[in-house]
Scaffold this motif. Structure first.
Motif, PDB file in Angstrom:
ATOM      1  N   GLY A 200       9.828  61.656  17.388  1.00  0.00           N
ATOM      2  CA  GLY A 200      11.132  61.256  16.874  1.00  0.00           C
ATOM      3  C   GLY A 200      11.159  59.839  16.361  1.00  0.00           C
ATOM      4  O   GLY A 200      12.078  59.459  15.615  1.00  0.00           O
ATOM      5  N   MET A 201      10.156  59.051  16.760  1.00  0.00           N
ATOM      6  CA  MET A 201      10.107  57.667  16.296  1.00  0.00           C
ATOM      7  C   MET A 201       9.492  57.639  14.898  1.00  0.00           C
ATOM      8  O   MET A 201       8.790  58.566  14.475  1.00  0.00           O
ATOM      9  CB  MET A 201       9.256  56.821  17.256  1.00  0.00           C
ATOM     10  CG  MET A 201       9.854  56.709  18.650  1.00  0.00           C
ATOM     11  SD  MET A 201       8.781  55.741  19.770  1.00  0.00           S
ATOM     12  CE  MET A 201       8.788  54.153  18.934  1.00  0.00           C
ATOM     13  N   ARG A 202       9.764  56.551  14.159  1.00  0.00           N
ATOM     14  CA  ARG A 202       9.100  56.329  12.885  1.00  0.00           C
ATOM     15  C   ARG A 202       7.604  56.151  13.148  1.00  0.00           C
ATOM     16  O   ARG A 202       7.207  55.632  14.179  1.00  0.00           O
ATOM     17  CB  ARG A 202       9.685  55.119  12.180  1.00  0.00           C
ATOM     18  CG  ARG A 202      11.080  55.383  11.601  1.00  0.00           C
ATOM     19  CD  ARG A 202      11.686  54.132  11.024  1.00  0.00           C
ATOM     20  NE  ARG A 202      10.704  53.388  10.219  1.00  0.00           N
ATOM     21  CZ  ARG A 202      10.963  52.178   9.678  1.00  0.00           C
ATOM     22  NH1 ARG A 202      12.129  51.606   9.905  1.00  0.00           N
ATOM     23  NH2 ARG A 202      10.034  51.576   8.954  1.00  0.00           N
ATOM     24  N   ALA A 203       6.798  56.597  12.224  1.00  0.00           N
ATOM     25  CA  ALA A 203       5.355  56.581  12.418  1.00  0.00           C
ATOM     26  C   ALA A 203       4.833  55.185  12.697  1.00  0.00           C
ATOM     27  O   ALA A 203       4.001  54.971  13.591  1.00  0.00           O
ATOM     28  CB  ALA A 203       4.657  57.177  11.200  1.00  0.00           C
ATOM     29  N   GLU A 205       6.435  52.595  13.914  1.00  0.00           N
ATOM     30  CA  GLU A 205       6.882  52.113  15.217  1.00  0.00           C
ATOM     31  C   GLU A 205       6.075  52.777  16.351  1.00  0.00           C
ATOM     32  O   GLU A 205       5.677  52.130  17.324  1.00  0.00           O
ATOM     33  CB  GLU A 205       8.380  52.388  15.384  1.00  0.00           C
ATOM     34  CG  GLU A 205       9.268  51.595  14.444  1.00  0.00           C
ATOM     35  CD  GLU A 205      10.727  51.987  14.561  1.00  0.00           C
ATOM     36  OE1 GLU A 205      10.986  53.068  15.199  1.00  0.00           O
ATOM     37  OE2 GLU A 205      11.607  51.266  14.062  1.00  0.00           O
ATOM     38  N   ASP A 229       6.755  56.097   6.107  1.00  0.00           N
ATOM     39  CA  ASP A 229       7.745  55.801   7.143  1.00  0.00           C
ATOM     40  C   ASP A 229       8.347  57.069   7.728  1.00  0.00           C
ATOM     41  O   ASP A 229       9.458  57.070   8.260  1.00  0.00           O
ATOM     42  CB  ASP A 229       8.852  54.899   6.581  1.00  0.00           C
ATOM     43  CG  ASP A 229       9.574  55.557   5.405  1.00  0.00           C
ATOM     44  OD1 ASP A 229       9.082  56.617   4.932  1.00  0.00           O
ATOM     45  OD2 ASP A 229      10.603  55.023   4.976  1.00  0.00           O
ATOM     46  N   GLY A 230       7.572  58.189   7.610  1.00  0.00           N
ATOM     47  CA  GLY A 230       8.048  59.434   8.162  1.00  0.00           C
ATOM     48  C   GLY A 230       8.159  59.378   9.680  1.00  0.00           C
ATOM     49  O   GLY A 230       7.714  58.424  10.340  1.00  0.00           O
ATOM     50  N   HIS A 231       8.740  60.384  10.256  1.00  0.00           N
ATOM     51  CA  HIS A 231       8.946  60.433  11.688  1.00  0.00           C
ATOM     52  C   HIS A 231       7.898  61.327  12.371  1.00  0.00           C
ATOM     53  O   HIS A 231       7.410  62.290  11.785  1.00  0.00           O
ATOM     54  CB  HIS A 231      10.354  60.942  12.003  1.00  0.00           C
ATOM     55  CG  HIS A 231      11.417  59.951  11.645  1.00  0.00           C
ATOM     56  ND1 HIS A 231      11.811  59.717  10.334  1.00  0.00           N
ATOM     57  CD2 HIS A 231      12.159  59.136  12.442  1.00  0.00           C
ATOM     58  CE1 HIS A 231      12.775  58.789  10.337  1.00  0.00           C
ATOM     59  NE2 HIS A 231      13.003  58.420  11.607  1.00  0.00           N
ATOM     60  N   VAL A 253       2.993  63.539  11.581  1.00  0.00           N
ATOM     61  CA  VAL A 253       4.128  62.871  10.948  1.00  0.00           C
ATOM     62  C   VAL A 253       4.672  63.762   9.817  1.00  0.00           C
ATOM     63  O   VAL A 253       3.920  64.335   9.054  1.00  0.00           O
ATOM     64  CB  VAL A 253       3.711  61.497  10.394  1.00  0.00           C
ATOM     65  CG1 VAL A 253       4.894  60.834   9.646  1.00  0.00           C
ATOM     66  CG2 VAL A 253       3.224  60.600  11.516  1.00  0.00           C
TER      67      VAL A 253
END
Length: 254
Positions: A200-203, A205, A229-231, A253
Motif C-alpha cells: 500500500g505504500m509508494r514504491a 517510500e 511512484d506506483g504503489h 509494484v
C-alpha cells in the motif's frame, strides 16, 4: 704225594668252595629281588599333593619314583601356583616310573589381550579359551578412525582383569570413522527488526524503509512501463517472516 702238594690242594679246594658260596649268595639275592619286583616292589603309591605348591608337589611325586608332568588351568577357588587336581587320584597304586599329571591353578581367569582391529571371531575364540564368555551388543559400538567398521576396538572389562569362570566379556566393536558434523547455522540475531509491512505504500517510500532496516530490495512492476511512484501491491517475504538484514525483499509494484 708230598706234604706241600697236599697243602696246595687243600688251599685250592677252599678257594673253589668260597667262589661257589659267593655265586650261590648272588643267585639267592637276584632271585629275592626278582620276586620282590614281580610282587610288590614295582608298585608305588600316588602321593597326596593337592593344595601344595608346584615345586613341593613335583618333588614328592619324584620321591615316589613317579614322573610328574604339569599342566596349568584357571580355577576360581584355588590360589595361583597351587595344585588343584592330580591324575591318578591320591593314594592310587601305580607302577614305578609312571607319568602322572599335576594340574596347577593359575587363579581366576584373566581377560585376554585382544589387539585393536582383531576380527570378532578371533576375539571370541580368545575369550572362550581363557574360560570366559564373549558378548556382543549393538550398544557396545563406537566410532573409530583407526579401527575398521566391524572389528574389535577393545574388551570391557579391559585385558588382564580377573573374573569368575564363565563371566561375560563384552567386545566393543567399531562403527568406522565418525561422519562429519552438520554445519552449524549462524546464530539468530534476536535483536534484528522484523520485516515491515509495506503493501500500500509508494514504491520509493517502501524501498527506503526496507533499506533503512538493512534489507536488499528488488522491485517487480506489474506492467513493463509502470510508474516509478506506483504503489506496492505485494512483498516477498511478507511482514513478520524470519528474514534477516541482508536478505532481499521483492516488492511487486502496480
Amino acid at each position: 704225594m708230598t706234604r706241600e702238594e697236599l697243602a696246595g690242594r687243600r688251599r685250592r679246594g677252599r678257594r673253589v668252595f668260597a667262589l661257589w658260596m659267593v655265586l650261590l649268595l648272588l643267585l639267592a639275592a637276584l632271585a629275592g629281588t626278582g620276586a620282590w619286583w614281580l610282587g610288590s616292589g614295582r608298585w608305588t603309591t600316588m602321593p597326596a599333593v593337592t593344595g601344595l605348591d608346584r615345586e613341593r608337589a613335583t618333588a614328592l611325586v619324584a620321591e615316589s619314583d613317579l614322573t610328574p608332568t604339569v599342566t596349568e588351568r584357571a580355577d576360581d577357588d584355588v590360589a595361583p601356583d597351587l595344585v588343584a587336581q592330580v591324575d591318578p587320584a591320591p593314594e592310587t597304586r601305580v607302577l614305578r616310573g609312571t607319568t602322572v599329571t599335576l594340574v596347577v591353578s593359575t587363579g581366576r581367569p584373566a581377560v585376554p589381550d585382544v589387539p585393536a582391529g582383531s576380527a570378532v571371531d578371533t576375539a571370541e575364540d580368545a575369550v572362550r579359551r581363557a574360560g570366559l564368555t564373549p558378548v556382543r551388543s549393538t550398544s557396545a559400538e563406537e566410532f573409530s578412525a583407526e579401527v575398521p567398521a566391524g572389528a574389535v576396538i577393545r574388551t570391557d572389562p579391559p585385558a588382564g582383569t580377573r573374573l569368575a569362570g564363565g563371566a561375560p566379556v563384552t567386545l566393543v566393536t567399531s562403527r568406522g570413522a565418525e561422519p562429519a558434523p552438520e554445519p552449524t547455522p549462524p546464530p539468530v540475531d534476536e535483536t534484528a527488526p522484523p520485516v515491515p509491512f509495506v503493501i500500500g505504500m509508494r514504491a520509493d517510500e517502501a524501498e527506503a524503509l526496507l533499506r533503512q532496516d538493512g534489507f536488499e530490495v528488488e522491485i517487480e512492476r506489474s506492467f513493463p512501463f509502470g510508474r516509478r511512484d506506483g504503489h506496492v501491491v505485494g512483498q516477498d517475504p511478507g511482514s513478520g517472516s524470519d528474514a534477516r538484514p541482508g536478505d532481499t525483499i521483492t516488492l511487486t509494484v502496480l
